[in-house]
Write a protein that holds these residues in place. Structure first.
Motif, mmCIF file in Angstrom:
data_model
loop_
_atom_site.group_PDB
_atom_site.id
_atom_site.type_symbol
_atom_site.label_atom_id
_atom_site.label_comp_id
_atom_site.label_asym_id
_atom_site.label_seq_id
_atom_site.Cartn_x
_atom_site.Cartn_y
_atom_site.Cartn_z
ATOM 1 N N ASP A 1 0.978 -1.238 0.021
ATOM 2 C CA ASP A 1 0.098 0.073 -0.039
ATOM 3 C C ASP A 1 0.889 1.201 0.133
ATOM 4 N N LEU A 2 0.856 1.825 -1.297
ATOM 5 C CA LEU A 2 1.784 3.103 -1.170
ATOM 6 C C LEU A 2 1.065 4.193 -1.145
ATOM 7 N N GLY A 3 1.100 5.249 -0.347
ATOM 8 C CA GLY A 3 0.557 6.494 -0.362
ATOM 9 C C GLY A 3 1.579 7.403 -0.878
ATOM 10 N N HIS B 1 3.672 7.533 2.555
ATOM 11 C CA HIS B 1 3.863 6.382 3.517
ATOM 12 C C HIS B 1 3.887 5.146 2.733
ATOM 13 N N ALA B 2 4.409 4.095 3.175
ATOM 14 C CA ALA B 2 4.467 2.972 2.661
ATOM 15 C C ALA B 2 3.925 1.802 3.528
ATOM 16 N N ARG B 3 3.259 0.941 3.240
ATOM 17 C CA ARG B 3 2.862 -0.315 4.320
ATOM 18 C C ARG B 3 2.952 -1.620 3.534
ATOM 19 N N LEU B 4 3.710 -2.711 4.102
ATOM 20 C CA LEU B 4 3.770 -3.763 3.360
ATOM 21 C C LEU B 4 2.980 -5.028 4.167
ATOM 22 N N ALA B 5 2.423 -5.975 3.625
ATOM 23 C CA ALA B 5 2.172 -7.164 4.500
ATOM 24 C C ALA B 5 2.291 -8.460 3.777
ATOM 25 N N ALA C 1 6.494 2.551 6.800
ATOM 26 C CA ALA C 1 7.531 3.584 6.747
ATOM 27 C C ALA C 1 7.228 4.749 6.088
ATOM 28 N N THR C 2 7.925 5.782 6.342
ATOM 29 C CA THR C 2 7.632 7.160 5.887
ATOM 30 C C THR C 2 8.394 7.041 4.501
#
Lengths: 393, 393
Positions: B86-88, B91-95, B109-110
């Motif tokens: 999920d890239l904003g 920000h970035a979020r991985l799962a 992470a930022t």
């Protein structure tokens, strides 16, 4: 998280196999066994059932690679008939079609929906029976009836819900009334949805995302998304007549709000504007006649209505991202003025990504959109896998 | 009229049978033969294929009516893993999840999307590999990768199209870049669509018609209609940020138009308004912090943003007739002010038929909506009937 993966298993029966044949192409038993992965004995039994129902028929022999050439089978749209009913505010149109929506007989009449369900549905029953006879068919062959009504309809029950121009129809069980006359499933939807379906199936079957807009006494739309009609949670999807027009001011609308699209840009609203200027116009038809006679005020008023409609369709384009908008309804018969106004604002107000492949065109099915859509809705119901399974078991 | 009846026949194979098992319930060979109507020998062969792939596993014995109890089989979500990205904007979020979207390992992470595809996707590759290891799994077990990006994406190709806040990504082949690191299918969509999917699957799986609205630096939405995400003709459906707000005046928008929703009511627009009043606010996060600190001007500005968003959502309600609107994105974290403003205008401006069963609520999946949606999109792709057939043949 188990909720993430929901499926509704359903037996794979003759109904599923029949869907393969709905394209009209002849196939052998071996073709069908190969496509479905089912046992030859299963296929043979299902062919026999579908043959005895008449829904499929022998279609000659396939070429052979040696030995006796195998028999082929194909969908037989002549097996049954459907009655298609398109009821507007002041008109009614009936058609008897086969199971491929080919029109076998057709009639129309001036009839006010405000006469109420007994009068109007009585007329439908009487004229429907006559039309079936005129088509040379029997009421026993009737598979289903499709009905379009000029107001909100709960599609699952076939009941109108608080319909503004037909208050006597509120919560009336339309299928039950027609079932006094016809022993067949009755499907009901609002007139704009069936027009969208009719236009889509006949003129644009390969377009997956399309908006059909009816501009007449009122304004409404029907939505095709990913190839199917989308009705929303209560069957009210596409009801764009009461969206606020940006900067429309406080024109009062019969819904109780102000600045609604229908209050500003419908055929009735344009007629009212022209009448206030001293022109003789009280209906959408009068507006069309004035434009066709070359009246400048009428042309300008229709073009402005197009711009106002365009400002709401620009929002529809942002929300739905269709590749096609089809404009129908009687005001669309006034020529290019309406569509020109619509295009002007839609292309100005929408993002380039949404409009780069967007076409805005006039209806091709025109007056027939409603009956063709009612026919398609009725056919889809009786030829669904579930219905076929129930029919032949 | 032959066009009326179009179907795309497809072989009924192991992939179709597998869909029956995706609900997680154990079934015997006899159950599957009975449900599908297929020969026992066919079923047995398909069970063997799916067992050898690991996608189904023995699930104990069914109760017997005499004789040896029959073996049952069930979907085994642990068979493979997917990487959800999920890239904003910042920000970035991985799962890493299993095939039922259970999160096995997660990180965020930022990270500025403006760093460009090489830096950002390089980061995804490096951290994705570490996360797979942290979950105790191997890259060989990776079935697919789902990616959400903060801009318009052509879903079929996985390429961003003229993305305003990430110009360096225009027309970049995201799947090709990630395939340098991961030997797995890569699915890409815009962030709001995957948030809508994540929210729908995890919190509202039984709702068929839903709109998910993200209110953050920008404003966008994702549409669920008849149970599925609808992307429109170019994947731009739900892009409500540039719809004109009625009576918004001529506030200029970065898109080149005036009066767009995003220019009036986004987190950035509210921050700009507050800054002009001497408050210290330059981002959506600053706005949320001010509201939480009890600042009256900030609360009023967020409520007014809610009203402006509500005026556009009223149009969405008329067009789509959802039964649920979910409000997400960082500005929704400011508490009830935003939703209160939205409700105020939606219930005033929409027709009663469309709002009588309409709920407007805050996101439940919140910050996880994106990764859960990316996971669901990646899983749907690899577990489709076609993909299963291709995998095990």
């Amino acid at each position: 998280m188990e909720e993430l993966l929901k499926f509704a298993p359903r037996p794979t029966g003759a109904g599923d196999m029949f869907q393969l044949l709905r394209d009209g192409h002849p196939r052998t038993r071996a073709d069908l066994a190969s496509i479905t992965g089912q046992a030859r004995s299963t296929i043979a039994a299902r062919i026999d059932l579908l043959m005895s129902s008449g829904l499929i028929a022998p279609a000659g022999e396939a070429s052979s690679t040696g030995g006796r050439p195998p028999a082929t089978f194909a969908f037989n749209p002549a097996a049954r008939i459907v009655l298609a009913v398109d009821l507007g505010a002041t008109h009614a149109r009936l058609a008897v079609t086969d199971l491929a929506s080919n029109v076998l007989a057709e009639t129309d009449a001036t009839l006010s929906i405000a006469e109420g369900p007994d009068v109007v549905l009585g007329w439908v029953a009487e004229n429907g029976m006559q039309l079936i006879e005129k088509a040379g068919r029997s009421p026993d062959e009737l598979a289903s009836v499709g009905v379009g009504l000029p107001g909100p309809v709960e599609h699952s029950s076939g009941r109108p819900i608080n319909p503004p121009i037909m208050p006597a129809w509120d919560d009336v069980d339309v299928p039950a009334i027609l079932n006094r006359h016809f022993r067949a499933a009755v499907l009901v939807d609002n007139d704009v949805n069936i027009m969208a379906l009719g236009e889509h199936r006949t003129a644009w079957p390969d377009v997956t995302d399309m908006l059909f807009v009816k501009v007449a006494t009122g304004i409404g739309s029907g939505i095709i998304a990913d190839g199917d009609l989308r009705r929303g949670a209560q069957g009210a999807a596409g009801d764009i007549g009461h969206i606020a027009v940006p900067n429309a001011g406080d024109v009062p609308c019969r819904c109780g709000n102000v600045g609604c699209l229908e209050a500003v840009a419908s055929g009735l609203a344009v007629a009212t504007t022209l009448e206030a200027r001293g022109l003789s116009a009280s209906t959408s038809g009068d507006v069309v006649a004035l434009v066709r006679s070359g009246d400048l005020h009428a042309s300008q008023a229709v073009r402005q209505a197009g711009r106002d409609i365009g400002s709401v369709l620009a929002a529809c384009v942002s929300i739905l991202n269709p590749s096609l908008i089809v404009i129908g309804g009687i005001v669309a018969e006034a020529g290019e003025h309406l569509i020109a106004g619509i295009r002007e604002v839609v292309y100005q107000r929408s993002l380039p990504l949404s409009t780069q492949h967007l076409r805005i065109v006039a209806s091709q099915a025109r007056g027939q959109a409603g009956v063709l859509g009612a026919s398609a809705m009725a056919i889809d119901h009786v030829l669904s896998p579930q219905a076929i399974d129930a029919l032949i078991v």
